[in-house]
Design a protein around this motif. Structure first.
Motif, PDB file in Angstrom:
ATOM      1  N   ASN A  84      60.362  35.193  26.620  1.00  0.00           N
ATOM      2  CA  ASN A  84      61.210  36.169  27.303  1.00  0.00           C
ATOM      3  C   ASN A  84      60.632  37.572  27.125  1.00  0.00           C
ATOM      4  O   ASN A  84      60.245  37.943  26.015  1.00  0.00           O
ATOM      5  N   TYR A  85      60.607  38.314  28.212  1.00  0.00           N
ATOM      6  CA  TYR A  85      60.080  39.675  28.221  1.00  0.00           C
ATOM      7  C   TYR A  85      60.983  40.560  29.052  1.00  0.00           C
ATOM      8  O   TYR A  85      61.730  40.090  29.910  1.00  0.00           O
ATOM      9  N   GLN A  86      60.866  41.867  28.835  1.00  0.00           N
ATOM     10  CA  GLN A  86      61.400  42.852  29.769  1.00  0.00           C
ATOM     11  C   GLN A  86      60.224  43.270  30.634  1.00  0.00           C
ATOM     12  O   GLN A  86      59.186  43.682  30.112  1.00  0.00           O
ATOM     13  N   VAL A  87      60.384  43.151  31.944  1.00  0.00           N
ATOM     14  CA  VAL A  87      59.341  43.576  32.874  1.00  0.00           C
ATOM     15  C   VAL A  87      59.960  44.462  33.941  1.00  0.00           C
ATOM     16  O   VAL A  87      61.179  44.468  34.135  1.00  0.00           O
ATOM     17  N   ARG A  88      59.117  45.169  34.629  1.00  0.00           N
ATOM     18  CA  ARG A  88      59.574  46.053  35.701  1.00  0.00           C
ATOM     19  C   ARG A  88      59.632  45.260  37.003  1.00  0.00           C
ATOM     20  O   ARG A  88      58.723  44.501  37.308  1.00  0.00           O
ATOM     21  N   LEU A  89      60.716  45.455  37.744  1.00  0.00           N
ATOM     22  CA  LEU A  89      60.949  44.708  38.977  1.00  0.00           C
ATOM     23  C   LEU A  89      60.909  45.624  40.196  1.00  0.00           C
ATOM     24  O   LEU A  89      61.169  46.820  40.101  1.00  0.00           O
ATOM     25  N   ALA A  90      60.605  45.012  41.338  1.00  0.00           N
ATOM     26  CA  ALA A  90      60.695  45.701  42.618  1.00  0.00           C
ATOM     27  C   ALA A  90      62.181  45.869  42.961  1.00  0.00           C
ATOM     28  O   ALA A  90      63.026  45.095  42.499  1.00  0.00           O
ATOM     29  N   ALA A  91      62.486  46.857  43.772  1.00  0.00           N
ATOM     30  CA  ALA A  91      63.870  47.089  44.191  1.00  0.00           C
ATOM     31  C   ALA A  91      64.367  45.912  45.022  1.00  0.00           C
ATOM     32  O   ALA A  91      63.727  45.522  45.998  1.00  0.00           O
ATOM     33  N   ALA A  92      65.486  45.330  44.625  1.00  0.00           N
ATOM     34  CA  ALA A  92      66.113  44.214  45.343  1.00  0.00           C
ATOM     35  C   ALA A  92      67.375  43.832  44.601  1.00  0.00           C
ATOM     36  O   ALA A  92      67.686  44.379  43.538  1.00  0.00           O
ATOM     37  N   THR A  93      68.084  42.861  45.143  1.00  0.00           N
ATOM     38  CA  THR A  93      69.232  42.275  44.465  1.00  0.00           C
ATOM     39  C   THR A  93      68.789  40.927  43.915  1.00  0.00           C
ATOM     40  O   THR A  93      68.221  40.109  44.647  1.00  0.00           O
ATOM     41  N   TYR A  94      69.009  40.731  42.631  1.00  0.00           N
ATOM     42  CA  TYR A  94      68.564  39.520  41.959  1.00  0.00           C
ATOM     43  C   TYR A  94      69.757  38.779  41.367  1.00  0.00           C
ATOM     44  O   TYR A  94      70.731  39.397  40.941  1.00  0.00           O
ATOM     45  N   ALA A  95      69.629  37.451  41.321  1.00  0.00           N
ATOM     46  CA  ALA A  95      70.620  36.590  40.680  1.00  0.00           C
ATOM     47  C   ALA A  95      69.943  35.860  39.526  1.00  0.00           C
ATOM     48  O   ALA A  95      68.725  35.629  39.557  1.00  0.00           O
ATOM     49  N   PHE A 120      61.240  33.732  35.881  1.00  0.00           N
ATOM     50  CA  PHE A 120      62.590  33.624  36.419  1.00  0.00           C
ATOM     51  C   PHE A 120      63.411  34.811  35.930  1.00  0.00           C
ATOM     52  O   PHE A 120      63.317  35.201  34.756  1.00  0.00           O
ATOM     53  N   PHE A 121      64.229  35.358  36.820  1.00  0.00           N
ATOM     54  CA  PHE A 121      65.096  36.478  36.463  1.00  0.00           C
ATOM     55  C   PHE A 121      66.133  35.998  35.460  1.00  0.00           C
ATOM     56  O   PHE A 121      66.808  34.997  35.677  1.00  0.00           O
ATOM     57  N   ASP A 122      66.275  36.722  34.361  1.00  0.00           N
ATOM     58  CA  ASP A 122      67.210  36.335  33.307  1.00  0.00           C
ATOM     59  C   ASP A 122      68.119  37.492  32.914  1.00  0.00           C
ATOM     60  O   ASP A 122      68.743  37.473  31.865  1.00  0.00           O
ATOM     61  N   GLY A 123      68.178  38.527  33.762  1.00  0.00           N
ATOM     62  CA  GLY A 123      69.010  39.692  33.475  1.00  0.00           C
ATOM     63  C   GLY A 123      70.376  39.559  34.112  1.00  0.00           C
ATOM     64  O   GLY A 123      70.774  38.494  34.585  1.00  0.00           O
ATOM     65  N   GLU A 124      71.096  40.672  34.150  1.00  0.00           N
ATOM     66  CA  GLU A 124      72.414  40.702  34.769  1.00  0.00           C
ATOM     67  C   GLU A 124      72.245  40.791  36.282  1.00  0.00           C
ATOM     68  O   GLU A 124      71.532  41.663  36.790  1.00  0.00           O
ATOM     69  N   ALA A 125      72.888  39.881  37.003  1.00  0.00           N
ATOM     70  CA  ALA A 125      72.763  39.824  38.459  1.00  0.00           C
ATOM     71  C   ALA A 125      73.218  41.131  39.093  1.00  0.00           C
ATOM     72  O   ALA A 125      74.136  41.784  38.613  1.00  0.00           O
ATOM     73  N   GLY A 126      72.547  41.491  40.189  1.00  0.00           N
ATOM     74  CA  GLY A 126      72.929  42.679  40.931  1.00  0.00           C
ATOM     75  C   GLY A 126      71.732  43.409  41.495  1.00  0.00           C
ATOM     76  O   GLY A 126      70.597  42.930  41.433  1.00  0.00           O
ATOM     77  N   ALA A 127      71.997  44.583  42.048  1.00  0.00           N
ATOM     78  CA  ALA A 127      70.946  45.408  42.637  1.00  0.00           C
ATOM     79  C   ALA A 127      70.141  46.086  41.531  1.00  0.00           C
ATOM     80  O   ALA A 127      70.710  46.630  40.586  1.00  0.00           O
TER      81      ALA A 127
END
Length: 145
Positions: A84-95, A120-127
């Motif tokens: 598990n890592y913290q990475v930077r994401l492109a602007a979007a809404t993720y689930a 795989f996205f493992d953060g809090e869902a949303g924009a």
């Protein structure tokens, strides 16, 4: 958000790559590729390359929101499936559980059909705003159906 790039598992240490200079003013949490002497921002064209996650030089007082200076020595992680890592994401809404691939500027973005999934996205869902750090779980890379 926590103040670290590597998030676990806590009973293991990630493989690190150091003693290479960063090719630009990069923020920790982006994906990079490793050259003979440099770490360079990864893009979609690098999807078949060994992608590393740029960490911060915490031992030198750098936090995860402070960019490296071009030419300074960087620290990067060679990630493994399940980490598990913290990475930077492109602007979007993720689930939660969304499949991610490498996009522009070393950011992860949603993977479309036929694209290689690296996490795989493992953060809090949303924009999510462009460049925001979010939790991801590294995938055993595969092409999305």
């Amino acid at each position: 958000m926590a103040n670290v790039i590597y998030r676990g598992p806590s009973n293991a240490q990630p493989e690190t790559v150091s003693n290479k200079t960063v090719a630009g003013a990069y923020l920790p949490g982006i994906l990079v590729t490793e050259g003979a002497d440099t770490l360079t921002v990864a893009t979609a064209a690098n999807i078949e390359a060994d992608l590393l996650i740029l960490g911060n030089a915490g031992f030198a007082g750098q936090d995860i929101e402070t960019a490296y200076t071009a030419g300074s020595t960087g620290v990067a992680y060679r990630s493994r499936p399940g980490e598990n890592y913290q990475v930077r994401l492109a602007a979007a809404t993720y689930a939660k559980g969304d499949a991610l691939t490498i996009g522009a500027s070393g950011y992860l973005t949603s993977a479309a059909a036929g694209e290689r999934v690296v996490a795989f996205f493992d953060g809090e869902a949303g924009a999510i705003t462009a460049g925001a750090l979010q939790d991801v779980r590294i995938a055993n890379s595969f092409n999305r159906a």
